[in-house]
Write a protein that holds these residues in place. Structure first.
Motif, PDB file in Angstrom:
ATOM      1  N   TYR A  87      19.258  51.192  26.492  1.00 40.97           N
ATOM      2  CA  TYR A  87      17.856  51.124  26.070  1.00 40.97           C
ATOM      3  C   TYR A  87      17.109  52.408  26.411  1.00 40.97           C
ATOM      4  CZ  TYR A  87      12.943  49.923  25.999  1.00 40.97           C
ATOM      5  OH  TYR A  87      11.592  49.948  25.761  1.00 40.97           O
ATOM      6  N   LEU A  88      17.287  52.907  27.619  1.00 43.43           N
ATOM      7  CA  LEU A  88      16.576  54.123  28.034  1.00 43.43           C
ATOM      8  C   LEU A  88      16.945  55.309  27.160  1.00 43.43           C
ATOM      9  CD1 LEU A  88      16.911  53.834  31.913  1.00 43.43           C
ATOM     10  CD2 LEU A  88      14.747  53.919  30.661  1.00 43.43           C
ATOM     11  N   SER A  89      18.241  55.534  27.000  1.00 39.64           N
ATOM     12  CA  SER A  89      18.669  56.712  26.257  1.00 39.64           C
ATOM     13  C   SER A  89      18.453  56.554  24.758  1.00 39.64           C
ATOM     14  CB  SER A  89      20.146  57.014  26.542  1.00 39.64           C
ATOM     15  OG  SER A  89      20.961  55.930  26.173  1.00 39.64           O
ATOM     16  N   GLY A  90      18.493  55.303  24.270  1.00 39.94           N
ATOM     17  CA  GLY A  90      18.300  55.069  22.845  1.00 39.94           C
ATOM     18  C   GLY A  90      16.842  55.013  22.443  1.00 39.94           C
ATOM     19  N   GLN A  91      16.058  54.218  23.143  1.00 41.19           N
ATOM     20  CA  GLN A  91      14.658  54.035  22.779  1.00 41.19           C
ATOM     21  C   GLN A  91      13.797  55.232  23.163  1.00 41.19           C
ATOM     22  OE1 GLN A  91      13.722  51.569  21.008  1.00 41.19           O
ATOM     23  NE2 GLN A  91      11.488  51.410  21.177  1.00 41.19           N
ATOM     24  N   LEU A  92      14.050  55.795  24.355  1.00 41.96           N
ATOM     25  CA  LEU A  92      13.234  56.913  24.818  1.00 41.96           C
ATOM     26  C   LEU A  92      13.786  58.266  24.392  1.00 41.96           C
ATOM     27  CD1 LEU A  92      12.378  55.741  28.455  1.00 41.96           C
ATOM     28  CD2 LEU A  92      11.186  55.243  26.311  1.00 41.96           C
ATOM     29  N   GLU A  93      15.022  58.275  23.870  1.00 37.79           N
ATOM     30  CA  GLU A  93      15.658  59.516  23.424  1.00 37.79           C
ATOM     31  C   GLU A  93      15.745  60.547  24.540  1.00 37.79           C
ATOM     32  OE1 GLU A  93      17.163  60.700  20.746  1.00 37.79           O
ATOM     33  OE2 GLU A  93      17.060  58.897  19.522  1.00 37.79           O
ATOM     34  N   VAL A  94      16.159  60.080  25.728  1.00 37.53           N
ATOM     35  CA  VAL A  94      16.358  60.988  26.851  1.00 37.53           C
ATOM     36  C   VAL A  94      17.717  60.692  27.483  1.00 37.53           C
ATOM     37  CG1 VAL A  94      13.895  61.244  27.346  1.00 37.53           C
ATOM     38  CG2 VAL A  94      15.200  59.434  28.498  1.00 37.53           C
ATOM     39  N   PRO A  95      18.381  61.697  28.038  1.00 39.25           N
ATOM     40  CA  PRO A  95      19.602  61.415  28.796  1.00 39.25           C
ATOM     41  C   PRO A  95      19.278  60.477  29.957  1.00 39.25           C
ATOM     42  CG  PRO A  95      19.354  63.764  28.420  1.00 39.25           C
ATOM     43  CD  PRO A  95      18.052  63.130  28.037  1.00 39.25           C
ATOM     44  N   SER A  96      20.197  59.583  30.272  1.00 35.23           N
ATOM     45  CA  SER A  96      19.921  58.567  31.283  1.00 35.23           C
ATOM     46  C   SER A  96      21.127  58.345  32.172  1.00 35.23           C
ATOM     47  CB  SER A  96      19.512  57.246  30.619  1.00 35.23           C
ATOM     48  OG  SER A  96      18.405  57.431  29.760  1.00 35.23           O
ATOM     49  N   ALA A  97      20.859  57.984  33.421  1.00 38.28           N
ATOM     50  CA  ALA A  97      21.910  57.695  34.392  1.00 38.28           C
ATOM     51  C   ALA A  97      21.612  56.365  35.059  1.00 38.28           C
ATOM     52  CB  ALA A  97      21.994  58.805  35.438  1.00 38.28           C
ATOM     53  N   LEU A  98      22.639  55.584  35.283  1.00 38.78           N
ATOM     54  CA  LEU A  98      22.490  54.288  35.933  1.00 38.78           C
ATOM     55  C   LEU A  98      23.463  54.191  37.095  1.00 38.78           C
ATOM     56  CD1 LEU A  98      21.418  51.294  35.923  1.00 38.78           C
ATOM     57  CD2 LEU A  98      23.386  50.745  34.484  1.00 38.78           C
ATOM     58  N   VAL A  99      22.933  53.917  38.273  1.00 39.40           N
ATOM     59  CA  VAL A  99      23.775  53.615  39.434  1.00 39.40           C
ATOM     60  C   VAL A  99      23.984  52.115  39.437  1.00 39.40           C
ATOM     61  CG1 VAL A  99      23.970  53.663  41.937  1.00 39.40           C
ATOM     62  CG2 VAL A  99      22.903  55.577  40.740  1.00 39.40           C
ATOM     63  N   THR A 100      25.221  51.699  39.252  1.00 42.52           N
ATOM     64  CA  THR A 100      25.520  50.279  39.117  1.00 42.52           C
ATOM     65  C   THR A 100      26.630  49.914  40.095  1.00 42.52           C
ATOM     66  OG1 THR A 100      26.111  48.557  37.525  1.00 42.52           O
ATOM     67  CG2 THR A 100      27.147  50.701  37.221  1.00 42.52           C
TER      68      THR A 100
END
Length: 452
Positions: A87-100
């Motif tokens: 959602y972050l990288s698709g909707q906001l059009e920014v590279p995104s990182a998730l610590v999971t």
């Protein structure tokens, strides 16, 4: 901060970074990952989110600092489920990182990365560059560090999912949600309430086990008179469902039900499935007017074929559901929403809806350790070609027979192991074919003990 360099080769895999904290992945490793990601993308802004595991916020902060020190700004998205990365990288059009994280207290942490537009950073799409930077010299800091902006994601994420599935006018439903003390405790109420009555199980701060003994999800559904049970893992990455009787809903039924809903919106569209998917699901797609497309197992293969063919939906034998409207990525919560909508609008019980979607006996995945997986696949090919099975090598060896039975044998990527799946018309036929495949794989002519 300590350095991750000694274990970088081991923790950077095919689809992301994964290691035990702090032995393999520490704050220094997270920092260097953030710096490497900022350099890889060259983007002015990077979004960072994390799950609810106790050590995840500190790792996310360290990762964010690595981004900041390369001169990029950070959108601090706070806690988010696994699919919020898409959602972050698709909707906001920014590279995104998730610590999971993994599934248990001792399971490894993971860092997943996406370029803008929900393009996963994996082997072949940039992860090898991350590995090189983790093993190389520490990058110099930018002359001017970036700044952090708090941008909590959960409310917007929930609104986006609800915009994709219409729950208006559904009948009253009671849904048990087992959050595994993880992210679904935050997301399920935002996404599902007040459309349904939620019965929370294993939400953070609760201790149902001490109050109710050893109830499992099915027992919770039966004891509370619920219409549906949904069990998520800690990161809300996967979801399994049980019907009103407490009986597990098989992946084939989920694929069939959700695919039919998506095909009602896009008649005649393609639906992608991996080659281990049950014939029940494939037949359901065809009955709904869809075009089933077979592909290799794995997220990357399904997403790629969906994008290439404009498919409406994708499903896998492992229970993952992929959506064209969600950047061709998987979302456990979106699949759960579709089940709730179908249950609420149809007026039928889930056991009725799922009936007929799991007609063929299956072996389940059987893992067998062998000295030489390649030789084992050659034995399978030679043996079943000789008895005129229809073979293909899309992913390992798949054999199909005129009576509808089939098998697939694949080599594991990281161990001397082969994975076997068998399906047939009857339990006896499945067991017979299973034992024959096992015997050929092991070279013994007889069944073998599965690897543990």
């Amino acid at each position: 901060m300590s350095e991750v360099r000694p274990t970088a080769e081991r923790i950077v895999g095919t689809y992301g970074i994964r290691g035990r904290v702090p032995d393999e992945l520490d704050l220094g490793g997270a920092y260097r990952t953030g710096a490497a990601f900022a350099l890889l993308t060259g983007a002015p802004v990077v979004a960072v989110a994390h799950d609810l595991r106790g050590s995840s916020p500190a790792l996310a902060d360290a990762l964010a600092q690595g981004v900041l020190d390369q001169g990029a700004d950070v959108l601090d998205a706070g806690p988010g489920p696994a699919d919020c990365l898409t959602y972050l990288s698709g909707q906001l059009e920014v590279p995104s990182a998730l610590v999971t994280s993994g599934h248990g207290p001792g399971a490894p942490h993971g860092i997943r990365l996406c370029r803008a537009g929900a393009v996963t950073v994996a082997e072949g799409t940039g992860l090898e560059a991350i590995r090189e930077r983790l093993t190389g010299p520490r990058p110099p800091m930018a002359d001017e560090p970036g700044s952090t902006v708090a941008a909590p994601v959960l409310d917007d994420y929930a609104r986006h999912l609800r915009s994709l599935v219409d729950l208006t006018g559904i009948r009253p439903l009671k849904v048990v949600v087992d959050a595994a003390h993880g992210m679904a405790a935050l997301t399920a109420p935002l996404v599902l309430h007040p459309a349904v009555e939620l019965v929370p199980v294993r939400f953070p701060g609760t201790n149902e086990r001490s109050r109710q003994g050893s109830w499992d999800l099915g027992e919770w559904v039966r004891r509370t008179g619920a219409d549906l049970g949904l069990a998520f893992d800690a990161g809300a990455d996967r979801c399994r469902a049980v019907d009103e009787r407490g009986t597990a809903v098989p992946p084939a039924a989920v694929i069939g039900l959700v695919a039919a809903r998506e095909l009602a919106r896009r008649p005649g569209a393609a639906v992608v499935h991996d080659l281990i998917t049950s014939r029940s699901a494939i037949e359901a797609v065809e009955a709904a007017g869809g075009i089933p497309l077979r592909c290799r197992a794995g997220r990357a293969a399904i997403r790629s074929l969906m994008a290439e063919q404009g498919a409406a939906f994708g499903g896998s034998h492992s229970g993952r559901s992929y959506f064209r409207d969600f950047w061709c990525a998987d979302s456990a919560m979106l699949a759960a929403l579709h089940l709730v909508a179908e249950l609420g609008h149809s007026g039928r019980r889930l056991s009725e809806l799922a009936a007929g979607h799991d007609r063929y006996p299956r072996s389940g995945e059987i893992g067998i350790r062998v000295e030489d997986p390649v030789a084992a696949l050659h034995r399978v090919t030679a043996h079943f070609a000789a008895i005129e099975a229809e073979l293909d090598h899309l992913d390992g060896v798949t054999g199909e027979f005129g009576d509808g039975s089939w098998f697939n044998v694949r080599a594991a990527r990281t161990a001397p192991l082969v994975r076997i799946h068998v399906e047939a018309e009857t339990p006896a036929a499945m067991e017979s074919l299973r034992d024959r495949v096992l015997g050929v794989v092991t070279g013994s002519g007889a069944s073998a003990t599965p690897a543990r």
